[in-house]
Structure formats: structure tokens, C-alpha cells
Write a protein that holds these residues in place. Structure first.
Motif, short mmCIF file in Angstrom:
data_model
loop_
_atom_site.label_atom_id
_atom_site.label_comp_id
_atom_site.label_asym_id
_atom_site.label_seq_id
_atom_site.Cartn_x
_atom_site.Cartn_y
_atom_site.Cartn_z
N GLU A 313 68.79 53.58 55.10
CA GLU A 313 69.23 52.48 55.96
C GLU A 313 68.72 51.15 55.42
OE1 GLU A 313 70.66 51.05 59.97
OE2 GLU A 313 70.96 52.87 58.83
N LEU A 314 69.64 50.19 55.24
CA LEU A 314 69.24 48.83 54.92
C LEU A 314 68.96 48.11 56.23
CD1 LEU A 314 68.86 46.51 52.87
CD2 LEU A 314 71.25 45.94 53.26
N ILE A 315 67.74 47.68 56.43
CA ILE A 315 67.34 47.04 57.69
C ILE A 315 67.64 45.55 57.66
CG2 ILE A 315 65.45 46.69 59.35
CD1 ILE A 315 65.92 49.65 58.89
N PHE A 316 67.27 44.88 56.54
CA PHE A 316 67.45 43.43 56.46
C PHE A 316 67.33 43.01 55.00
CE2 PHE A 316 66.03 38.93 57.32
CZ PHE A 316 67.20 38.54 57.96
N ARG A 333 62.16 35.42 45.14
CA ARG A 333 62.70 36.76 45.00
C ARG A 333 63.68 37.08 46.14
NH1 ARG A 333 61.26 36.25 40.55
NH2 ARG A 333 59.58 37.33 39.42
N MET A 334 64.62 37.94 45.83
CA MET A 334 65.51 38.49 46.86
C MET A 334 64.90 39.80 47.34
SD MET A 334 68.09 36.66 47.66
CE MET A 334 68.65 37.97 48.72
N PHE A 335 64.71 39.95 48.65
CA PHE A 335 64.08 41.15 49.21
C PHE A 335 65.10 41.97 49.99
CE2 PHE A 335 60.42 38.61 48.27
CZ PHE A 335 59.41 39.52 48.02
N PHE A 336 65.03 43.28 49.82
CA PHE A 336 65.91 44.22 50.53
C PHE A 336 65.02 45.24 51.24
CE2 PHE A 336 68.12 42.45 46.94
CZ PHE A 336 69.39 42.16 47.43
N LEU A 337 64.96 45.13 52.56
CA LEU A 337 64.10 46.01 53.35
C LEU A 337 64.88 47.25 53.80
CD1 LEU A 337 61.43 46.59 54.86
CD2 LEU A 337 62.34 45.25 56.77
N PHE A 338 64.48 48.41 53.30
CA PHE A 338 65.03 49.70 53.72
C PHE A 338 63.99 50.41 54.57
CE2 PHE A 338 66.94 48.58 49.65
CZ PHE A 338 68.28 48.87 49.83
N ASP A 339 64.37 51.53 55.19
CA ASP A 339 63.36 52.34 55.85
C ASP A 339 62.44 52.91 54.76
OD1 ASP A 339 65.87 53.69 55.19
OD2 ASP A 339 64.96 55.55 55.92
N ALA A 414 62.44 42.33 61.69
CA ALA A 414 62.97 43.36 60.78
C ALA A 414 61.89 44.38 60.42
CB ALA A 414 63.51 42.71 59.51
N PHE A 415 60.66 43.91 60.18
CA PHE A 415 59.56 44.84 59.87
C PHE A 415 59.27 45.76 61.06
CE2 PHE A 415 58.33 41.54 56.61
CZ PHE A 415 58.60 42.35 55.51
N THR A 416 59.36 45.21 62.27
CA THR A 416 59.19 46.03 63.48
C THR A 416 60.31 47.06 63.59
OG1 THR A 416 58.14 44.17 64.62
CG2 THR A 416 58.95 45.96 66.00
N ASP A 417 61.54 46.62 63.31
CA ASP A 417 62.70 47.53 63.35
C ASP A 417 62.54 48.67 62.34
OD1 ASP A 417 63.83 45.92 65.25
OD2 ASP A 417 65.22 44.89 63.87
#
Length: 506
Positions: A313-316, A333-339, A414-417
Motif C-alpha cells: 500500500e502506498l500511504i503518501f 528528495r522525493m519520499f514514498f511512504l508505503f506500509d 501519513a505516518f500515523t496512518d
């Protein structure tokens, strides 16, 4: 046109050949020659719908409140009571009679469903397995999914219902516990629903060849099955798992709070809503894994394990300024937050629309710290709109700065999600199989023919800078967001842009 009927249950469908409606909608029946599926019209829409989902619009189907009001008005009036008795059945108060009707409906549809499953398993699968010249085992698994497993479970479930069913006085039946006892077993429908689109594709390919058309029709006739095509039969499990919450909601409506079954029915309704929600969520997640694989294949110099090895899952996503110890050097940097993990990339100096892999952060071993504007002691610098990621062991620290306060707040959410998603997956047992991961990476590989350079289009870059990746509002209950067998939804802006990337075009 034969008649006008009223929706008894919501008919939610994925098929554009079917007519969707809500309970209470008025349907004009155009063709009722088939026993199971009728052709109907609502306003300008026409399509097939299950005959069992509707009822005749007659006086006895007035709202429940009107019946009860009528009963109160008629207190001692024997004539009025007698006339109501004709409508509601002999000797039973209105609510008990309605509960009897719902219980009978549940039992009847359950028995019919078992017959459908038996016909599919014995009428089709058994015959297909004999014809190794026509079907491989893999093809059969794609077409029929785990329907044999569902058949075995549903027989056990029906047996439990029959034991709790009071034939003499159906309204006294206590069936809520049956649903509660098997609530985790119903999760096997997740695999079936996820596979169903593949089944339709495989079946439509075979049905272009006459010998398969004749074979399937011969199977149907040999088993003395009703006149519905195989794809119609294969849709029934998808519809069935949607129907349980509707039936239980109707049952709860006509169950007195003092009834011994009330608490169990109430709990069963919530349990089956959760099952449907879980199945739908898993379906959505599986649809996303191909997109994650395609995204990874578009990143230059990607290294290490695949994103799908741990995430689904991509979160944000968005742009941040990063500082990491010990160098404490500022980097955009470009950041991609996944689970479970966050991947960060660098934009090409000349081609700002191209991304290079630069690293990843293991979110399972990180704590997120919200920083106030001002001096930051670890880095000994003044910061604004900043947050810090620090490993639980204390040996890894990253300082991340957003351009605006609202962007920082969005990242904190997003980090909480992400942590909530990981916890939910742990509780529900959601995982990707190795086969699913491999297939997604293979599909992504096919998107890049040899010799063609990978490039990312300008709209995608612009889109990422705008940080408009959609996420579900936390205040909105999930049941309002997801429906299992829903019509095709509008795809999210993020993946629409991903789909437009040059490397993903064949």
C-alpha cells in the motif's frame, strides 16, 4: 412490461449488464421468462437482476410503522384485527410474522445457494476435470477459484442453521450465533472475489471457441440446471457475501430487543459487515500491487529487495528536505511512504522528471518525532516545519523538513496512518502470496520492452510536487467508503498519472 416490483435488498453489481438498485426502489419488469434472472428497468437504466431481490408492491408491504400504528388504533376492534390477520398470517403479532418471513427467506436462499454450489462443483468442475484435452488444472483454478472450498464450508454452515431453525415457530429461531461462530470462515470469500475478474476474462476467451460453448451447455443440461450461463453461476458467491449483511439488518429490524436472539443478531450483523469490508479492502489492495510494481520498475538504479516483498500500500508521497547523521548534509528528495517502509529518490539534474533510487527507511524500527520550530539539538541547526525519524536502537536519525506547516501536518498524519495500516494487517492476517508478488513484477517487466529507455512524464513530476495523492478521510467510517461488489469506481489521480508514464506503455 409485466409488472412493477419493489427492491427487497440492495442489488450492488460489478457487471454493466445488470441493473443495480437499492431496497425500496421501484423496478419495472420487462422480461420475467427466466425463473432466476429478470430483465428490468429503472428510469433510463435497464439490465438483469436476481428475481429473489424483489417483491410485489402490494398492501402488506407498507412500512412496518404503519402496521403498528394500525394495530394500536384497532386495539379492541375485532374486525380490524381480523382484516390485519388476513394480511399478516393467523394468530401472530405483526413483528413476529415479519420475523418469520425474514427467517424463512434466509433459510430458503441458503438452501438454493447450496444447490447452486453443488451444481457448479458436480455439474461443471467434475466434468471439466475429465477433459484434460480441453482444460489444464491452472485454467480450472482460474475459472472456478476456491469455489469447492466455499461449497464445503457452506454445507457446514447450513447444517448449523438447520439445527437452530424452529420449523414450527420460525420467529423463535436463534440463528445469530451461527454467523458469529463462522465469521472468520467467511474470509475464504476474499480469495474468490479477488479472483473473479480473472475468471471472467478466462471464461470469455474460452467462450469464443464453439466447442467450449457446447461443452458448458452440455454440462448444464446433464446436471438439469436452470437456464443461466456459467458466468452467471460464478457471480453468485460474490453476490451472496454482499447479501448476508442485508438479510441480517432486516432480521434485526424485526427482532424485539427482549428476544433471546437479539444480541447475537446484532453482533452477527456487525461481524458480516466487517467481513464484507475486509474482503473489499483486500480486493482493493491486490489491485494496487501491479501499480506498485510498475512504479518500482520506472525508478532508475533501484536496488535491494522489491517494495512488494514487505509492502502492499502506498500511504503518501511528496518532496521533503532530508538531513541524516553523521554527514548532516541537506538534500532534496522525493519520499514514498508505503506500509513498513519509506523509499526516497533523487530527481535528475537535467531531466527533473526522472527519479533515481537513493535509499529506504525501515518504518517498523522508527519513531516519528514532531519538532517545534527553532534549534534542533541532534543536528545543532535551526529548523522550520520539521519532523525527525529516529531508530528505536538510536543508531539512525533523519531530519525531514517540509516547505509549509500544512505539508508537515499531512506527513505526520501519513505516518500515523502507516502504523494503523500495519496494525490492522496484523490483526486481519493480510499478506501477499509469493505468487502474487512474482506475477506483479513479471507484469511490470512486460511493460518495458528491451531497448526502450525508461522515462517519467512531466505531468507525473508536476503531480508529485503538488502532493495531491488521495487518502481516505480518517473521520469517514470505512463502510461508507467501500462496498464489495461495487460499480467501477473512478481511479485515483495518483495511479492515473502513474499509468500515463512512458515506460508503462507497450
Amino acid at each position: 412490461c409485466y409488472d412493477k416490483l419493489q427492491g427487497l435488498w440492495d442489488h450492488v453489481t460489478m457487471d454493466d449488464q445488470e441493473l443495480g438498485f437499492k431496497a425500496g426502489d421501484v423496478i419495472e419488469v420487462v422480461d420475467a421468462t427466466n425463473k432466476e434472472w429478470w430483465w428490468g428497468r429503472i428510469m433510463d437504466s435497464e439490465g438483469w437482476f436476481p428475481a429473489s431481490f424483489v417483491r410485489l408492491r402490494v398492501n402488506q408491504d407498507e412500512p412496518m410503522d404503519e402496521y403498528l400504528a394500525h394495530l394500536e388504533e384497532a386495539q379492541a376492534g375485532e374486525e380490524d384485527r381480523a382484516s390485519l390477520g388476513l394480511l399478516l398470517g393467523p394468530g401472530l403479532p405483526c413483528k413476529e410474522q415479519m420475523r418469520t418471513n425474514v427467517i424463512n427467506e434466509i433459510m430458503s436462499t441458503e438452501r438454493d445457494y447450496i444447490k447452486h454450489l453443488k451444481d457448479i462443483c458436480e455439474g461443471y468442475i467434475k466434468q471439466c476435470r475429465k477433459r484434460t484435452d480441453m482444460f489444464t488444472e491452472e485454467q480450472l483454478r482460474t475459472i472456478f477459484g476456491n469455489i469447492e472450498e466455499i461449497y464445503r464450508f457452506q454445507r457446514k454452515f447450513l447444517k448449523g442453521l438447520e439445527q437452530k431453525f424452529n420449523k414450527e415457530q420460525p420467529h423463535l429461531s436463534e440463528i445469530g450465533c451461527c454467523f458469529l461462530e463462522h465469521q472468520t470462515d467467511f474470509q475464504i470469500y476474499s480469495e474468490y472475489c479477488n479472483n473473479h475478474p480473472n475468471a471472467c476474462i478466462q471464461l470469455s476467451k474460452l467462450m469464443k471457441v464453439n466447442k467450449y460453448v457446447f461443452f458448458f451447455e452440455a454440462c448444464r443440461l446433464l446436471q438439469k440446471m436452470i437456464d443461466i450461463s456459467l458466468d452467471g453461476f460464478l457471480l453468485t458467491p460474490v453476490q451472496k457475501i454482499c447479501k448476508y449483511p442485508l438479510q441480517l439488518a432486516e432480521l434485526l429490524k424485526y427482532t424485539n430487543p427482549q428476544h433471546r436472539d437479539y444480541k447475537d443478531v446484532e453482533a452477527a450483523l456487525n461481524a458480516m459487515k466487517n467481513v464484507a469490508r475486509l474482503i473489499n479492502e483486500r480486493k482493493r489492495r491486490l489491485e494496487n500491487i501491479d501499480k506498485i510494481a510498475q512504479w518500482q520498475s520506472s525508478i532508475e538504479d533501484f536496488e535491494g529487495e522489491d517494495v512488494l516483498s514487505r509492502s502492499s500500500e502506498l500511504i503518501f508521497s511528496g518532496e521533503l528536505t532530508k538531513l541524516s547523521l553523521p554527514q548532516a548534509k541537506s538534500q532534496q528528495r522525493m519520499f514514498f511512504l508505503f506500509d513498513h517502509q519509506m523509499v526516497y529518490c533523487k530527481k535528475d539534474l537535467l531531466r527533473r522528471d526522472m527519479l533515481y533510487y537513493k535509499g529506504r527507511i525501515d518504518m517498523d524500527h522508527m519513531e516519528v518525532i514532531d519538532l517545534e520550530d527553532g534549534k534542533e539539538k541532534d543536528f545543532n541547526i535551526s529548523v522550520k516545519n520539521a519532523l525527525k525519524l529516529r531508530s528505536l536502537a538510536g543508531d539512525e536519525v533523519h531530519l525531514l523538513c517540509a516547505k509549509k506547516p500544512e505539508q508537515k501536518e499531512r506527513w505526520l498524519r501519513a505516518f500515523t496512518d502507516e502504523r494503523r495500516q500495519v496494525q490492522q494487517d496484523r490483526e486481519t492476517g493480510f499478506t501477499l502470496t509469493e505468487v502474487q508478488k512474482k506475477q506483479a513484477m513479471l507484469n511490470a517487466g512486460k511493460s518495458h520492452p528491451a531497448g526502450k529507455p525508461k522515462a517519467v512524464s512531466r505531468p507525473y513530476y508536476d503531480f508529485l510536487l503538488r502532493q495531491k495523492h488521495p487518502s481516505l478521510p480518517t473521520a469517514l467510517p470505512q463502510q461508507q467508503v467501500f462496498m464489495l461488489a461495487e460499480p467501477k469506481r473512478k481511479t485515483s489521480t495518483f495511479w492515473h498519472n502513474i499509468g500515463r508514464l512512458t515506460p508503462f506503455k507497450k
